[in-house]
Design a protein around this motif. Structure first.
Motif, PDB file in Angstrom:
ATOM      1  N   PHE A 160       0.838  -1.201   0.000  1.00  0.00           N
ATOM      2  CA  PHE A 160       0.000   0.000   0.000  1.00  0.00           C
ATOM      3  C   PHE A 160       0.876   1.256   0.000  1.00  0.00           C
ATOM      4  N   GLU A 211      -4.739  11.825  -5.069  1.00  0.00           N
ATOM      5  CA  GLU A 211      -4.561  10.400  -4.781  1.00  0.00           C
ATOM      6  C   GLU A 211      -3.826  10.203  -3.456  1.00  0.00           C
ATOM      7  N   SER A 265      -3.807  12.278  -0.886  1.00  0.00           N
ATOM      8  CA  SER A 265      -4.736  12.639   0.189  1.00  0.00           C
ATOM      9  C   SER A 265      -5.731  11.517   0.459  1.00  0.00           C
ATOM     10  N   ALA A 266      -6.252  10.913  -0.611  1.00  0.00           N
ATOM     11  CA  ALA A 266      -7.174   9.785  -0.450  1.00  0.00           C
ATOM     12  C   ALA A 266      -6.468   8.604   0.208  1.00  0.00           C
ATOM     13  N   GLY A 267      -5.194   8.402  -0.138  1.00  0.00           N
ATOM     14  CA  GLY A 267      -4.416   7.333   0.475  1.00  0.00           C
ATOM     15  C   GLY A 267      -4.229   7.542   1.971  1.00  0.00           C
ATOM     16  N   VAL A 317       0.373   3.289  -3.431  1.00  0.00           N
ATOM     17  CA  VAL A 317      -0.528   4.440  -3.306  1.00  0.00           C
ATOM     18  C   VAL A 317       0.222   5.725  -2.950  1.00  0.00           C
ATOM     19  N   ARG A 334      -7.983   4.862   8.292  1.00  0.00           N
ATOM     20  CA  ARG A 334      -8.963   3.814   8.584  1.00  0.00           C
ATOM     21  C   ARG A 334      -8.277   2.478   8.887  1.00  0.00           C
ATOM     22  N   MET A 335      -7.067   2.278   8.365  1.00  0.00           N
ATOM     23  CA  MET A 335      -6.365   1.012   8.542  1.00  0.00           C
ATOM     24  C   MET A 335      -5.547   0.946   9.822  1.00  0.00           C
ATOM     25  N   GLU A 395      -6.289   9.141   3.915  1.00  0.00           N
ATOM     26  CA  GLU A 395      -7.580   8.855   4.542  1.00  0.00           C
ATOM     27  C   GLU A 395      -7.753   7.354   4.739  1.00  0.00           C
ATOM     28  N   HIS A 396      -7.348   6.588   3.743  1.00  0.00           N
ATOM     29  CA  HIS A 396      -7.434   5.128   3.852  1.00  0.00           C
ATOM     30  C   HIS A 396      -6.493   4.623   4.943  1.00  0.00           C
ATOM     31  N   LEU A 397      -5.297   5.200   5.027  1.00  0.00           N
ATOM     32  CA  LEU A 397      -4.345   4.813   6.069  1.00  0.00           C
ATOM     33  C   LEU A 397      -4.955   5.053   7.451  1.00  0.00           C
TER      34      LEU A 397
END
Length: 201
Positions: free
Chosen positions: A92, A127, A129-131, A96, A137-138, A133-135
């Motif tokens: 990831f 992309e 910034s979206a990554g 990403v 959550r993870m 946000e996903h981080l």
């Protein structure tokens, strides 16, 4: 004594950071990409390379994986579910976050000006910034991506966070991702690595 070939303010920082965490001695040949020193051991001209005895290894993630496995630290054993999850975080980070940063860099100064597409940098920042946000959550409840255990993907992610600052990408100013990057920068090995990076400039 390990030898890193590659100027420190590059992906060589990842190898330096891990070697500081491992408390292993190393020396640095601050070779620039495509210089004679690096092309002699890596025809692609990419930095860093690691010299371990008579062997030369290339690609920062592969180098760090080798070092962590060799010394049995900052990684989970191959063939375990924990290692698979750890490797997923590493992938990831590379796909990403680093992917967005590297594409922006190539279109800012790496490629010849005639090949650059400056407009793509806006997409890269989105992309990235979206990554992040996903981080967020993870991350879960632990201080690191694998919970209580500091592992290789923390180094890759931490390096991407520092690269983002240099590239003027937006980073969170509060929240779990902000706290995560702050924890990484507080590690003594990270500070020792940065001292050597600054001394080399």
């Amino acid at each position: 004594m390990y030898k890193i070939i590659g100027f420190p303010r590059s992906r060589a920082m990842r190898v330096m950071w891990l070697l500081e965490e491992l408390e292993q001695p190393y020396e640095i040949d601050p070779a620039k990409p495509h210089s004679e020193a690096i092309t002699a051991v890596n025809p692609s001209g990419k930095v860093p390379a690691l010299v371990d005895g008579g062997a030369v290894l290339t690609e920062s993630v592969a180098i760090c994986t080798y070092l962590a496995d060799k010394h049995g630290q900052f990684t989970f054993p191959a063939g375990t579910l924990e290692r698979a999850r750890q490797d997923a975080f590493t992938q990831f980070a590379v796909d990403v976050l680093e992917g967005a940063l590297w594409t922006a860099a190539k279109n800012s100064f790496v490629h010849p000006e005639t090949l650059r597409v400056p407009e793509i940098k806006r997409l890269c920042k989105a992309e990235f910034s979206a990554g992040l946000e996903h981080l967020g959550r993870m991350l879960g409840q632990g201080p690191y991506v694998m919970g209580e255990t500091f592992t290789l993907p923390d180094i890759i992610l931490g390096h991407c966070g520092g690269w983002a600052v240099t590239a003027k990408f937006d980073l969170p100013k509060d929240g779990p991702v902000y706290d995560y990057f702050k924890r990484l920068r507080a590690r003594p090995a990270y500070r020792a690595m940065m001292d050597k990076v600054m001394a080399a400039e």
